[in-house]
Design an enzyme around this catalytic site. Structure first.
Site, mmCIF file in Angstrom:
data_model
loop_
_atom_site.group_PDB
_atom_site.id
_atom_site.type_symbol
_atom_site.label_atom_id
_atom_site.label_comp_id
_atom_site.label_asym_id
_atom_site.label_seq_id
_atom_site.Cartn_x
_atom_site.Cartn_y
_atom_site.Cartn_z
ATOM 1 N N ASP A 192 2.940 2.125 -4.938
ATOM 2 C CA ASP A 192 2.921 2.234 -6.417
ATOM 3 C C ASP A 192 3.580 3.519 -6.903
ATOM 4 O O ASP A 192 4.407 3.490 -7.816
ATOM 5 C CB ASP A 192 1.516 2.039 -7.009
ATOM 6 C CG ASP A 192 0.451 3.004 -6.521
ATOM 7 O OD1 ASP A 192 0.729 3.811 -5.611
ATOM 8 O OD2 ASP A 192 -0.680 2.956 -7.066
ATOM 9 N N GLY A 239 -16.219 5.644 -2.295
ATOM 10 C CA GLY A 239 -15.600 6.075 -1.043
ATOM 11 C C GLY A 239 -15.255 4.934 -0.101
ATOM 12 O O GLY A 239 -14.930 5.162 1.056
ATOM 13 N N GLU A 261 0.849 -1.203 0.000
ATOM 14 C CA GLU A 261 0.000 0.000 0.000
ATOM 15 C C GLU A 261 0.879 1.246 0.000
ATOM 16 O O GLU A 261 1.892 1.298 0.709
ATOM 17 C CB GLU A 261 -0.885 -0.038 1.253
ATOM 18 C CG GLU A 261 -2.277 0.478 1.056
ATOM 19 C CD GLU A 261 -3.111 -0.352 0.090
ATOM 20 O OE1 GLU A 261 -3.119 -0.044 -1.118
ATOM 21 O OE2 GLU A 261 -3.773 -1.291 0.556
ATOM 22 N N HIS A 262 0.513 2.230 -0.823
ATOM 23 C CA HIS A 262 1.275 3.471 -0.997
ATOM 24 C C HIS A 262 2.694 3.182 -1.513
ATOM 25 O O HIS A 262 3.621 3.921 -1.238
ATOM 26 C CB HIS A 262 1.332 4.285 0.308
ATOM 27 C CG HIS A 262 0.017 4.959 0.604
ATOM 28 N ND1 HIS A 262 -0.326 6.173 0.067
ATOM 29 C CD2 HIS A 262 -1.042 4.553 1.329
ATOM 30 C CE1 HIS A 262 -1.547 6.505 0.480
ATOM 31 N NE2 HIS A 262 -2.004 5.540 1.244
ATOM 32 N N SER A 316 -13.538 5.018 -8.676
ATOM 33 C CA SER A 316 -13.186 6.018 -9.694
ATOM 34 C C SER A 316 -12.404 5.379 -10.842
ATOM 35 O O SER A 316 -12.717 5.619 -12.015
ATOM 36 C CB SER A 316 -12.413 7.178 -9.070
ATOM 37 O OG SER A 316 -11.306 6.708 -8.356
ATOM 38 N N ASP A 369 -4.664 1.173 -9.306
ATOM 39 C CA ASP A 369 -6.109 0.962 -9.408
ATOM 40 C C ASP A 369 -6.574 0.692 -10.838
ATOM 41 O O ASP A 369 -7.247 -0.320 -11.085
ATOM 42 C CB ASP A 369 -6.862 2.147 -8.785
ATOM 43 C CG ASP A 369 -6.495 2.338 -7.319
ATOM 44 O OD1 ASP A 369 -5.837 1.441 -6.752
ATOM 45 O OD2 ASP A 369 -6.864 3.363 -6.731
ATOM 46 N N SER A 413 -25.995 9.678 -15.162
ATOM 47 C CA SER A 413 -25.657 8.785 -14.054
ATOM 48 C C SER A 413 -26.936 8.147 -13.549
ATOM 49 O O SER A 413 -27.805 8.820 -13.002
ATOM 50 C CB SER A 413 -24.989 9.557 -12.913
ATOM 51 O OG SER A 413 -24.993 8.747 -11.753
HETATM 52 C C1 GLA Z 1 -5.138 4.851 -3.886
HETATM 53 C C2 GLA Z 1 -4.393 5.198 -5.168
HETATM 54 C C3 GLA Z 1 -3.403 4.089 -5.562
HETATM 55 C C4 GLA Z 1 -2.518 3.689 -4.394
HETATM 56 C C5 GLA Z 1 -3.359 3.465 -3.130
HETATM 57 C C6 GLA Z 1 -2.502 3.217 -1.922
HETATM 58 O O1 GLA Z 1 -5.988 3.778 -4.097
HETATM 59 O O2 GLA Z 1 -5.294 5.390 -6.225
HETATM 60 O O3 GLA Z 1 -2.632 4.507 -6.660
HETATM 61 O O4 GLA Z 1 -1.520 4.629 -4.173
HETATM 62 O O5 GLA Z 1 -4.221 4.554 -2.848
HETATM 63 O O6 GLA Z 1 -1.788 2.044 -2.068
#
Ligand code: GLA
Length: 368
Positions: free
Chosen positions: A24, A108, A21-22, A114, A158, A55
């Site tokens: 990429d 969310g 996580e965090h 998204s 994502d 929508s």
């Molecule tokens: C969000 C961002 C991703 C990634 C995550 C954390 O989902 O869109 O690119 O950085 O946070 O891992």
């Protein structure tokens, strides 16, 4: 509006991320998978330059033209318009169109609704205009759209997961080389379960960009001693000593440790050692909460309630943070009991409602 154009329906899913996580946007590794909840776009081309967006879920419409596309404070149209703007910026010849959007990826919740919308739109546009875009280019286009139209400097994970997902597999992506590998996800007797905190923090996007800057600041300082270092991917634990600001050092320490955890976690999965993998999930949560500081009291609460349960091998907050879901590795036979315990604790101790659901790993986006 002309009736001569065929209507295209596309689908692209949300994602989970097992670990990494965090990492990429720090050129590290991630281990995501697509889920069986998706965004859908029904696209019909027009002979003029009008863009009509609908929508279904918000029961709302939005109109603009190809020449006047700009971000709007209405929110939802940005994810459709952002990718169109990217294509136009690359000189792609487009006509006007009507696009209807709907889906079941909760917004969310940290499941990347998204990116699901952006990718569904790209898949539909790619088909309608015969663009022959490689999937990785689509992922990069969605990422650029998010930067420009949502103002969040996201990494590639994502949209990559939404486009490349494969049933029964997680994907190990090297965000530096963009090479990836499908890793079968067996987890015999266990399921991945999401606990949706229901918290949608407005802080999320601004703090996300701050974290990114903090990582860059750490790299800049290390680079003075080690010019070869390009990103936190190249940083060893030992090099962290060159970072003077303790806060920046903590941020960078988390990322360096998380990359290492992911690589070892993949070995755990190969050996079917879910217990060892689950322990790493807890460590990831601790790092995200204490060093990277992107958790929130509700997410910490959910992980602490999961931790003492024997049926839970691992739990952690997932995605960007400040709200959304925790991901839990739970014994299949004990899921009902887990759900009961978690929802009751959330209600009695925080007076909040918790949604608990099993995450099924599905295929990436496609034309329907
Ligand atoms: C969000 C961002 C991703 C990634 C995550 C954390 O989902 O869109 O690119 O950085 O946070 O891992």
């Amino acid at each position: 509006m002309t009736q001569t154009h065929r209507t295209i329906v596309s689908r692209s899913p949300g994602r989970i991320n097992l670990i990494g996580e965090h990492t990429d946007y720090n050129n590290g590794f991630v281990l995501p998978a697509a889920i069986d909840k998706a965004a859908y776009v029904r696209l019909t081309l027009r002979n003029d330059d009008q863009i009509k967006l609908i929508s279904r879920d918000f029961n709302a419409t939005y109109g603009t033209t190809l020449g006047t596309i700009a971000p709007t404070d209405k929110g939802w149209p940005n994810y459709l318009l952002g990718v169109v703007d990217q294509l136009l910026g690359k000189g792609t010849a487009l006509t006007g169109f009507e696009a209807e959007l709907w889906g079941d990826v909760p917004a969310g919740a940290g499941l990347s609704s998204s990116a699901a919308v952006e990718c569904a739109m790209l898949i539909a546009l790619n088909e309608a205009f015969h663009l022959n875009m490689p999937r990785m280019t689509m992922a990069q286009t969605a990422q650029a759209a998010e930067h420009a139209f949502a103002g969040v400097k996201v990494g590639i994970m994502d949209p990559f997961a939404s486009l490349f997902g494969k049933e029964g597999h997680v994907i190990r992506l090297d965000c530096r080389s963009l090479q990836y590998e499908y890793v079968p996800f067996h987890a015999e007797g266990y399921r991945l379960v999401l606990c949706d905190s229901g918290v949608h923090h407005s802080l999320a996007s601004s703090e996300y960009n701050v974290r990114r800057q903090q990582c860059e600041a750490g790299v800049a300082e290390i680079k003075q001693r080690h010019p070869e270092v390009q990103s936190l991917r190249d940083v060893t634990t030992d090099m962290l000593k060159y970072i003077t600001d303790p806060l920046i050092k903590n941020r960078c320490r988390y990322v360096v440790e998380e990359n290492d955890r992911l690589l070892k976690g993949c070995e755990d999965l190969e050996r079917d050692d879910l217990k060892a993998f689950g322990e790493k999930m807890y460590k990831t949560h601790d790092g995200l909460s204490k060093l990277y500081e992107v958790s929130c009291p509700e997410l910490d609460f959910l992980v602490e309630k999961a931790r003492p349960q024997n049926a839970v091998l691992g739990a952690r907050m997932m995605g960007g943070g400040f709200g959304g879901c925790t991901l839990n590795l739970v014994e299949t036979d004990k899921i009902d009991d887990f759900r009961q315990k978690m929802t009751t604790a959330y209600k009695t101790e925080l007076n909040k409602d918790l949604k608990v659901y099993v995450a099924n790993i599905g295929n990436g986006g496609s034309i329907q």
